[in-house]
Motif scaffolding. Structure first.
Motif, mmCIF file in Angstrom:
data_model
loop_
_atom_site.group_PDB
_atom_site.id
_atom_site.type_symbol
_atom_site.label_atom_id
_atom_site.label_comp_id
_atom_site.label_asym_id
_atom_site.label_seq_id
_atom_site.Cartn_x
_atom_site.Cartn_y
_atom_site.Cartn_z
ATOM 1 N N PHE A 55 0.827 -1.202 0.000
ATOM 2 C CA PHE A 55 0.000 0.000 0.000
ATOM 3 C C PHE A 55 0.864 1.257 0.000
ATOM 4 N N TYR A 56 0.465 2.214 -0.845
ATOM 5 C CA TYR A 56 1.199 3.473 -1.038
ATOM 6 C C TYR A 56 0.330 4.607 -0.512
ATOM 7 N N TRP A 57 0.835 5.313 0.470
ATOM 8 C CA TRP A 57 -0.002 6.273 1.194
ATOM 9 C C TRP A 57 -0.207 7.595 0.463
ATOM 10 N N GLU A 87 12.266 3.956 2.542
ATOM 11 C CA GLU A 87 12.832 4.132 1.202
ATOM 12 C C GLU A 87 11.794 4.589 0.185
ATOM 13 N N SER A 88 10.552 4.705 0.592
ATOM 14 C CA SER A 88 9.497 5.103 -0.334
ATOM 15 C C SER A 88 9.614 6.582 -0.681
#
Length: 357
Positions: free
Chosen positions: A212-214, A247-248
């Motif tokens: 999941f990418y916030w 690291e995102s």
């Protein structure tokens, strides 16, 4: 010298025949001759050549067929002249056998071996294979809480495991595999489709997970997962992976309420599509800050690589436990995540029957 009327008539006929042959038949042969650029091709001649052969007028007996032409380059009309009886060929068949034609650049597909060919699965589907993994950083969880106490072990993989020998990995104790599929709303793991096919071929129970990418809406991410992960019978429930990722590129940190809301939107959409309640994968710090006490009616997959889940997630029921991120196994180069299913072999079969697609 004087000529009789009969002699003059014969000479005139011969001259007229020669004229007709050089202008009419020669032009026809020039049109019917195949292109010299296709003499080494195995492609059948195009159908528009056939009508010319069928309609070509038979030459006069006085015209001899050329004798110094090869079968490879002979115009269709000349071949017909050399044959007393027409060949029983359909218009699309070539005049020579395709096997006799040179193909310097062609490689039979059967002779091109894959870099790592799949091996036959050495046991029946559904059989539980015992754990034979090793660990580069083994942890002593205590005798009562040791992962060795559980009957059903498995792995989770992504592109970082590279090429996987799935049959061999299964013989090491990988009875199930969760495979990285998507990330955010536009990233597909480049190894997903290959791993998805080969894990199933090797007899593992397989499922897909989404990171999941916030910084993207939950609906967009659900749509992206659905677009790339097939709905197939026997697949394990889909997984939403929620954790902090230093690291995102997305540095946004939502509050607890917003996080729970976004997760719910994503999971509702997947459950409607696949008919399975999604599993929540998480790590200790993210769980502590956002998920403690939440989603009591959802199955959890918990990461705990230093202490058993009972100490890291007190009171939380779980289905899968990721107990190592440094596993070693035949069939994989480098490290791999190791997991267990909470229950016996019979519990596993019942859970799969009730939860798999």
């Amino acid at each position: 010298m004087r000529f009789s009327a009969a002699s003059a008539f014969v000479l005139a006929s011969l001259a007229l025949a020669g004229c007709t042959s050089s202008s009419g038949l020669g032009g026809l042969m020039e049109q019917a001759s195949p292109s010299q650029e296709t003499t080494s091709s195995v492609i059948r001649p195009s159908a528009d050549i056939a009508p010319v052969v069928a309609q070509a007028p038979m030459p006069q007996p006085v015209m001899a067929a050329p004798t110094e032409v090869t079968t490879m380059t002979a115009p269709p009309v000349q071949v017909a002249m050399a044959m007393p009886t027409p060949m029983p060929q359909t218009p699309m068949e070539p005049a020579i056998e395709l096997e006799d034609m040179p193909t310097p650049d062609a490689k039979p597909i059967a002779l091109i071996a894959p870099s790592r060919p799949m091996k036959a699965t050495p046991f029946a589907p559904g059989q539980i294979y015992g754990r034979r993994f090793r660990d580069a950083k083994p942890i002593n969880f205590g005798k009562a809480a040791s992962p060795k106490n559980f009957a059903v072990h498995g792995v989770d993989v992504s592109r970082w495991q590279g090429e996987i020998d799935w049959p061999k990995l299964r013989t090491q104790g990988a009875n199930f595999a969760y495979i990285k599929a998507t990330d955010g709303g536009d990233h597909l793991d480049p190894m997903f489709r290959k791993n998805w096919r080969e894990a199933e071929a090797a007899g593992l129970k397989r499922g897909a997970y989404h990171f999941f990418y916030w910084c993207r809406t939950a609906g967009e991410q659900a749509d992206w997962f659905i677009r790339n992960v097939p709905k197939v019978a026997g697949a394990l429930p889909p997984v939403i992976d929620v954790e902090y990722n230093g690291e995102s590129s997305c540095k946004r940190r939502h509050g607890r309420e917003k996080i729970v809301e976004k997760m719910q939107v994503f999971m509702d959409k997947l459950e409607r599509h696949y008919g399975q309640r999604p599993i929540i994968y998480t790590a200790p710090d993210f769980y502590r800050d956002n998920l403690r006490g939440e989603f009591q009616d959802y199955p959890f997959w918990l990461r705990a690589v230093a202490e058993p889940p009972s100490k890291v997630y007190p009171g939380r029921k779980w289905v899968f436990w990721q107990y190592s991120g440094s596993g070693l196994s035949h069939g994989v180069d480098g490290k791999i995540d190791l997991n267990v299913f909470r229950g016996s072999a019979s519990d596993w079969h019942r859970w799969v029957a009730n939860s798999a697609g």
